[in-house]
Design a protein around this motif. Structure first.
Motif, PDB file in Angstrom:
ATOM      1  N   GLU A 317       0.791  -1.223   0.000  1.00  0.00           N
ATOM      2  CA  GLU A 317       0.000   0.000   0.000  1.00  0.00           C
ATOM      3  C   GLU A 317       0.829   1.282   0.000  1.00  0.00           C
ATOM      4  OE1 GLU A 317      -2.878   0.038   3.111  1.00  0.00           O
ATOM      5  OE2 GLU A 317      -3.727  -1.918   2.591  1.00  0.00           O
ATOM      6  N   ILE A 318       2.048   1.246   0.543  1.00  0.00           N
ATOM      7  CA  ILE A 318       2.796   2.492   0.736  1.00  0.00           C
ATOM      8  C   ILE A 318       3.811   2.706  -0.384  1.00  0.00           C
ATOM      9  CG2 ILE A 318       4.377   3.726   2.258  1.00  0.00           C
ATOM     10  CD1 ILE A 318       3.158   2.337   4.618  1.00  0.00           C
ATOM     11  N   PRO A 319       3.692   3.804  -1.125  1.00  0.00           N
ATOM     12  CA  PRO A 319       4.737   4.153  -2.114  1.00  0.00           C
ATOM     13  C   PRO A 319       5.888   4.840  -1.393  1.00  0.00           C
ATOM     14  CG  PRO A 319       2.953   5.746  -2.197  1.00  0.00           C
ATOM     15  CD  PRO A 319       2.556   4.749  -1.154  1.00  0.00           C
ATOM     16  N   GLU A 320       6.767   4.046  -0.820  1.00  0.00           N
ATOM     17  CA  GLU A 320       7.812   4.612   0.020  1.00  0.00           C
ATOM     18  C   GLU A 320       9.019   5.055  -0.794  1.00  0.00           C
ATOM     19  OE1 GLU A 320      10.418   0.818   1.530  1.00  0.00           O
ATOM     20  OE2 GLU A 320       8.612   1.308   2.640  1.00  0.00           O
ATOM     21  N   ALA A 321       9.687   6.066  -0.267  1.00  0.00           N
ATOM     22  CA  ALA A 321      10.945   6.537  -0.839  1.00  0.00           C
ATOM     23  C   ALA A 321      11.989   6.541   0.273  1.00  0.00           C
ATOM     24  CB  ALA A 321      10.780   7.933  -1.426  1.00  0.00           C
ATOM     25  N   THR A 322      13.254   6.522  -0.101  1.00  0.00           N
ATOM     26  CA  THR A 322      14.327   6.397   0.886  1.00  0.00           C
ATOM     27  C   THR A 322      15.379   7.474   0.668  1.00  0.00           C
ATOM     28  OG1 THR A 322      14.000   3.997   0.928  1.00  0.00           O
ATOM     29  CG2 THR A 322      16.027   4.831   1.880  1.00  0.00           C
ATOM     30  N   VAL A 323      15.822   8.065   1.783  1.00  0.00           N
ATOM     31  CA  VAL A 323      16.898   9.056   1.763  1.00  0.00           C
ATOM     32  C   VAL A 323      17.920   8.639   2.808  1.00  0.00           C
ATOM     33  CG1 VAL A 323      17.497  11.483   2.084  1.00  0.00           C
ATOM     34  CG2 VAL A 323      15.279  10.885   1.106  1.00  0.00           C
ATOM     35  N   TRP A 324      19.220   8.747   2.489  1.00  0.00           N
ATOM     36  CA  TRP A 324      20.240   8.389   3.471  1.00  0.00           C
ATOM     37  C   TRP A 324      21.348   9.441   3.501  1.00  0.00           C
ATOM     38  CZ3 TRP A 324      19.326   5.587  -0.970  1.00  0.00           C
ATOM     39  CH2 TRP A 324      20.340   5.596  -1.940  1.00  0.00           C
ATOM     40  N   GLN A 325      22.108   9.448   4.592  1.00  0.00           N
ATOM     41  CA  GLN A 325      23.166  10.438   4.784  1.00  0.00           C
ATOM     42  C   GLN A 325      24.220   9.872   5.731  1.00  0.00           C
ATOM     43  OE1 GLN A 325      21.740  14.346   5.727  1.00  0.00           O
ATOM     44  NE2 GLN A 325      23.694  15.066   6.541  1.00  0.00           N
TER      45      GLN A 325
END
Length: 529
Positions: A317-325
């Protein structure tokens, strides 16, 4: 005689594994006494009974998978042999549980007082009183509103009970009009509200997941209310119909009787949609791949099923996106070392790295509150972004029974030291199997330290229906530019996965950068928190 069904377990769960019975047939039980221990919602939970009396039957064996709304235990009034026999014959004749059990389910799911005629056996006034006022026990999602609205449970007088039971008898004898009911107490059958057409959001969701139109179903509950059993019956009927259609067109050249065998297989598949935990297979085992011998078949436990359901729904159900640092953790580690030395002198406890990280995360969520929301479905089929006054912070913890996510309620009110105390308490209870289901639900944001497993980084799965989760990998010695020169620093990778329906990359990136800045210069950050 009253049958108590396995109650709604909350969080959309529909089944549980029976770990142990805490009572035996013939035992005398009281209201709110724990009767069974089940495993669900990633913890072991004791189920209390809303009825008092003598246990006449236990429905289910240890290790078996129990379904919500199906019988768990049958109780009769103590010393009432006549009611036992009459109730038993009535149940055998109509194949359903008694009116008492149905009215209790109506009350707990619809939030209304049971309709007239749904009173329990007149020979068991204590059970009837317990049913009308409810147990008040909301440990795993059931209990009536009477106990919430009053500090003490209100009990009907003997006269009002006699009038109510008389009204029930009159209703049973006449189908043309309901019996009059007294208006002396607001909790009696006379002030009953009609139950809604659908008994609970769980039923509505079950129909939606199987593409069933509720308008096309005929409810078997009072006033045509659609129960979970009605939806399950429609699902089974649809499955059997599909199987029969496929079986009616056998492949060309099939041997005689192949269509009948296919029909039997389809019927068997439809009828075995609820395997028990003790079964290892249904029918012949499939051939082992590449000639390997099967060493063991292990059914999924209630905990693993709960984890699988939540994670699968998140991915679906979730259109997830990912950010990293990448973050320089040198200063925060030095700060923790100083706090640890000071704590040893003071006889106190220094906050852990996870507690310090959580404190910075909570500060970041105050600046970017969209990440501490929930995306929920409404009864009308729409969706709402729900904002909360505060943060319930969840954190992933590995236990002998598997991964759990305890929740710290109103974590924004706690200091780093207080967060450390709560984390330690919840982890200890989880590893001992004593944590309650309430402490595993209700989170609005989650933190996951997978670096303790030696992972440099990961893409964490959002804990549905939350909209964000922050993960941190292991801390490594790496070459890092400091004031234009290379130095060896302690570096880790922060990762945030977020629901792109609720917020955009700017929000997630800004939050992640804020937390990273706090970790790189914790002394300055703590001065502003």
């Amino acid at each position: 005689m009253t049958t108590f069904n396995l109650p709604d377990l909350g969080e959309g769960l529909t089944e549980a594994t029976l770990l142990s019975w805490l009572v035996a047939e013939g035992d005398v039980i009281v209201v709110d006494q724990p009767i069974a221990e089940v495993e669900t919602a990633k913890s072991a939970i004791e189920v209390p009974t809303p009825y008092a009396g003598v246990v006449t039957k236990l429905h289910g064996a240890v290790g078996e998978t129990l379904i919500v709304d199906e019988p768990l235990i049958t109780v009769a009034a103590e010393g009432d042999a006549d009611s036992k026999s009459s109730a038993g014959s009535g149940a055998a004749s109509n194949g359903t549980t008694d009116a008492g059990a149905l009215s209790y389910r109506e009350e707990e799911r619809a939030g209304t007082v049971p309709a007239t005629g749904s009173v329990t056996d007149p020979a068991a006034p204590d059970a009837a009183a317990a049913e009308e006022e409810g147990s008040g026990n909301v440990l795993i999602g059931y209990g009536t509103s009477t106990a919430k609205s009053s500090g003490r449970r209100r009990r009907r007088s003997g006269a009002s009970r006699q009038v109510a039971t008389g009204g029930a008898a009159a209703a049973a004898g006449s189908s043309s009009a309901p019996a009059p009911a007294p208006d002396s107490a607001p909790s009696t059958a006379g002030s009953a509200q009609k139950a809604p057409r659908v008994s609970s959001p769980l039923v509505r969701r079950l129909a939606r997941e199987h593409s069933l139109s509720l308008n096309a179903l005929t409810g078997s509950g009072p006033d045509g209310m659609i129960l979970r059993a009605d939806v399950l019956a429609a699902i089974d009927s649809s499955t059997q119909t599909t199987g029969a259609q496929e079986a009616s067109a056998p492949a060309e050249g099939a041997a005689p009787g192949a269509d009948a065998a296919a029909s039997d297989a389809a019927h068997s598949s439809a009828g075995s949609s609820r395997p028990t935990a003790g079964s290892t297979s249904t029918g012949a085992n499939p051939p082992a791949p590449g000639g390997l011998e099967v060493r063991e078949r292990v059914p999924m436990s209630g905990m693993r099923k709960a984890v699988a359901t939540t994670l699968t729904r998140s991915r679906r159900e979730i259109p997830e996106a990912t950010v990293w640092q990448d973050v320089d953790m040198t200063e925060v580690l030095a700060l923790r070392a100083r706090l640890k030395v000071q704590a040893e002198k003071d006889g106190t406890t220094a906050p852990s790295l996870l507690a310090l990280l959580s404190r910075f995360v909570l500060a970041g969520l105050s600046r970017y509150p969209d990440l501490a929301t929930r995306l929920e479905d409404t009864a009308a089929g729409a969706q709402e972004i729900v904002h909360y006054d505060g943060v319930n912070l969840g954190f992933a913890a590995q236990t002998p029974a598997g991964l759990v996510v305890p929740v710290i309620r109103h974590a924004e009110r706690l200091s780093a030291r207080a967060l450390h105390g709560e984390i330690s308490r919840l982890v200890g209870e989880a590893r001992e199997g004593k944590i309650s289901g309430k402490e595993l639900t209700g989170g609005t944001f989650t933190v996951n330290n997978y670096g303790v497993f030696g992972s440099d980084g990961a893409t964490p799965i959002i804990n549905h229906p939350e909209v964000g989760i922050l993960g941190i990998g292991r801390i490594l010695d790496r070459a890092w530019a400091v004031d234009g020169e290379l130095a060896v620093r302690k570096v880790a990778t922060l990762t945030i996965a977020f629901d792109h329906r609720v917020c955009d990359g700017g929000t997630a990136g800004g939050f992640l950068n804020f937390v990273a800045t706090c970790l790189e210069d914790p002394s300055s950050a703590l001065a502003d928190l």
